[in-house]
Design a protein around this motif. Structure first.
Motif, short mmCIF file in Angstrom:
data_model
loop_
_atom_site.label_atom_id
_atom_site.label_comp_id
_atom_site.label_asym_id
_atom_site.label_seq_id
_atom_site.Cartn_x
_atom_site.Cartn_y
_atom_site.Cartn_z
N LYS A 9 50.39 -56.67 14.50
CA LYS A 9 51.84 -56.59 14.42
C LYS A 9 52.43 -55.94 15.67
O LYS A 9 53.64 -55.87 15.82
N MET A 10 51.56 -55.42 16.54
CA MET A 10 52.03 -54.68 17.70
C MET A 10 51.43 -55.24 18.99
O MET A 10 51.24 -54.51 19.96
N VAL A 11 51.13 -56.54 19.01
CA VAL A 11 50.39 -57.12 20.13
C VAL A 11 51.11 -56.92 21.45
O VAL A 11 50.52 -56.46 22.44
N GLU A 12 52.40 -57.22 21.50
CA GLU A 12 53.10 -57.17 22.78
C GLU A 12 53.12 -55.76 23.34
O GLU A 12 52.87 -55.55 24.53
N ARG A 13 53.43 -54.77 22.49
CA ARG A 13 53.47 -53.41 23.00
C ARG A 13 52.09 -52.86 23.31
O ARG A 13 51.92 -52.07 24.24
N LEU A 199 48.71 -59.35 32.72
CA LEU A 199 49.31 -58.49 31.71
C LEU A 199 50.56 -57.78 32.21
O LEU A 199 51.57 -57.71 31.51
N MET A 200 50.53 -57.25 33.42
CA MET A 200 51.70 -56.57 33.95
C MET A 200 52.92 -57.49 34.08
O MET A 200 54.04 -57.08 33.78
N PRO A 201 52.74 -58.75 34.55
CA PRO A 201 53.90 -59.66 34.57
C PRO A 201 54.51 -59.86 33.18
O PRO A 201 55.72 -60.01 33.05
N GLN A 202 53.67 -59.88 32.13
CA GLN A 202 54.21 -59.99 30.77
C GLN A 202 55.05 -58.76 30.42
O GLN A 202 56.09 -58.87 29.77
N MET A 203 54.60 -57.59 30.87
CA MET A 203 55.35 -56.37 30.61
C MET A 203 56.69 -56.38 31.36
O MET A 203 57.69 -55.87 30.85
N GLN A 204 56.72 -56.98 32.54
CA GLN A 204 57.94 -57.00 33.34
C GLN A 204 59.03 -57.86 32.71
O GLN A 204 60.21 -57.68 33.00
N THR A 212 60.77 -50.14 28.70
CA THR A 212 60.07 -49.57 29.85
C THR A 212 59.49 -48.20 29.50
O THR A 212 58.35 -47.88 29.88
N ILE A 213 60.26 -47.38 28.80
CA ILE A 213 59.78 -46.05 28.41
C ILE A 213 58.55 -46.18 27.50
O ILE A 213 57.54 -45.47 27.67
N GLN A 215 56.48 -48.70 27.37
CA GLN A 215 55.36 -49.21 28.17
C GLN A 215 54.71 -48.10 28.97
O GLN A 215 53.47 -47.99 29.02
N VAL A 216 55.53 -47.26 29.61
CA VAL A 216 54.99 -46.15 30.41
C VAL A 216 54.18 -45.19 29.54
O VAL A 216 53.10 -44.74 29.92
N ILE A 217 54.69 -44.90 28.36
CA ILE A 217 53.99 -44.00 27.44
C ILE A 217 52.64 -44.58 27.04
O ILE A 217 51.61 -43.88 27.03
N LEU A 218 52.62 -45.89 26.71
CA LEU A 218 51.38 -46.51 26.26
C LEU A 218 50.37 -46.65 27.40
O LEU A 218 49.16 -46.45 27.20
N VAL A 219 50.83 -47.00 28.60
CA VAL A 219 49.92 -47.06 29.75
C VAL A 219 49.32 -45.68 30.01
O VAL A 219 48.11 -45.54 30.24
N THR A 220 50.16 -44.66 29.97
CA THR A 220 49.69 -43.29 30.17
C THR A 220 48.68 -42.88 29.11
O THR A 220 47.66 -42.24 29.41
N LEU A 221 48.94 -43.26 27.86
CA LEU A 221 48.01 -42.95 26.78
C LEU A 221 46.66 -43.61 27.01
O LEU A 221 45.60 -42.99 26.80
N GLY A 222 46.66 -44.87 27.47
CA GLY A 222 45.40 -45.56 27.77
C GLY A 222 44.63 -44.84 28.86
O GLY A 222 43.40 -44.70 28.78
N ILE A 223 45.34 -44.39 29.89
CA ILE A 223 44.68 -43.66 30.98
C ILE A 223 44.10 -42.34 30.48
O ILE A 223 42.97 -41.97 30.82
N LEU A 224 44.86 -41.62 29.66
CA LEU A 224 44.39 -40.34 29.14
C LEU A 224 43.16 -40.50 28.25
O LEU A 224 42.26 -39.65 28.28
N LEU A 225 43.11 -41.58 27.48
CA LEU A 225 41.93 -41.84 26.65
C LEU A 225 40.69 -41.97 27.51
O LEU A 225 39.65 -41.37 27.22
N VAL A 226 40.78 -42.75 28.57
CA VAL A 226 39.62 -42.95 29.45
C VAL A 226 39.27 -41.67 30.19
O VAL A 226 38.10 -41.33 30.36
N LEU A 227 40.28 -40.93 30.66
CA LEU A 227 40.02 -39.66 31.34
C LEU A 227 39.32 -38.68 30.42
O LEU A 227 38.39 -37.97 30.85
N PHE A 228 39.73 -38.64 29.16
CA PHE A 228 39.10 -37.74 28.19
C PHE A 228 37.63 -38.08 28.02
O PHE A 228 36.75 -37.21 28.06
N VAL A 229 37.33 -39.37 27.83
CA VAL A 229 35.94 -39.79 27.62
C VAL A 229 35.13 -39.61 28.90
O VAL A 229 33.97 -39.15 28.86
N THR A 230 35.71 -39.95 30.06
CA THR A 230 34.99 -39.82 31.32
C THR A 230 34.65 -38.36 31.62
O THR A 230 33.56 -38.05 32.09
#
Length: 233
Positions: A9-13, A199-204, A212-213, A215-230
């Motif tokens: 139900k949240m594919v686009e975001r 994917l980024m062109p779809q976001m644009q 936009t807000i 999208q930025v929050i979700l991109v940041t969350l994805g980065i933080l997840l990987v940083l935490f695991v790494t």
């Protein structure tokens, strides 16, 4: 069940979350690991360039094939969601994810052969970063027009590449170790190309301030997840 009931139900975001996960996995995890190896730096960069160009050609072939298939059929092919454009990312993500899982299998095999405790820790770390990544891949496949069951089965098949990599790595460890940096670079090139090109062109296309807000929050969350695991890896 979580993916089927909520994420569909949240594919686009959730595409935004996938962008953060894929870019950070490639640029902050896989590529540094490859370049920390003893492999020649110029060869790794050449492999990265070849991977980016290779995925470009794969995408170009998909576009040409789609155009030829529909040429002159008299139908208007605009849809609310660009399934044929998103579909290109679906097949490429399967290729990149399969290579990445294959490499993870080799890494797990190498760790167990060195020390069983190290093997368990390595396996746990890989599983931890695979969970958000596989969810992201599943969402991308849904976004690309795959049915839920088809996306699940293809994603499961790509995950089984980790088992294949573990078996092959166990029996051919020395040769596999030499190939690991190059497989990591090739997998990273696929993730980077898909995120930036598809994917980024779809976001644009959703350019409101509110979207936009989010999208930025979700991109940041994805980065933080990987940083935490790494960091824990």
């Amino acid at each position: 069940m979580f993916s089927f009931s909520l994420l569909t139900k949240m594919v686009e975001r959730m595409v935004s979350l996938s962008v953060g996960i894929m870019l950070s996995t490639s640029l902050l995890h896989a590529l540094p690991e490859a370049f920390d190896s003893k492999a020649d730096t110029r060869s790794l960069f050449a492999c990265l360039l070849a991977g980016l160009l290779g995925f470009f050609l794969l995408e170009k072939f998909a576009v040409l094939r789609h155009s030829h298939h529909h040429e002159g059929d008299g139908h208007h092919h605009e849809h609310g969601h660009d399934a044929h454009e998103a579909g290109k990312a679906g097949w490429m993500i399967l290729v990149g994810d399969g290579m990445h899982n294959f490499t993870d299998g080799i890494l797990i095999a190498a760790a167990f052969l060195a020390n069983p405790e190290l093997g368990f820790v390595t396996a746990f770390a890989i599983i931890a970063h695979e969970i958000p990544q596989e969810i992201g891949d599943f969402i991308i496949l849904l976004n690309a027009g795959f049915s839920r069951m088809r996306a699940y089965m293809y994603n499961l098949a790509c995950s089984m590449m980790g088992v294949l990599g573990g078996v092959i790595g166990y029996f051919t460890l020395e040769r596999a170790n030499n190939l690991i940096p190059y497989v990591l670079v090739m997998a990273s090139s696929g993730f980077i190309y898909i995120a930036v090109s598809d994917l980024m062109p779809q976001m644009q296309r959703r350019a409101t301030m509110r979207e936009t807000i989010v999208q930025v929050i979700l991109v940041t969350l994805g980065i933080l997840l990987v940083l935490f695991v790494t960091r824990h890896h």
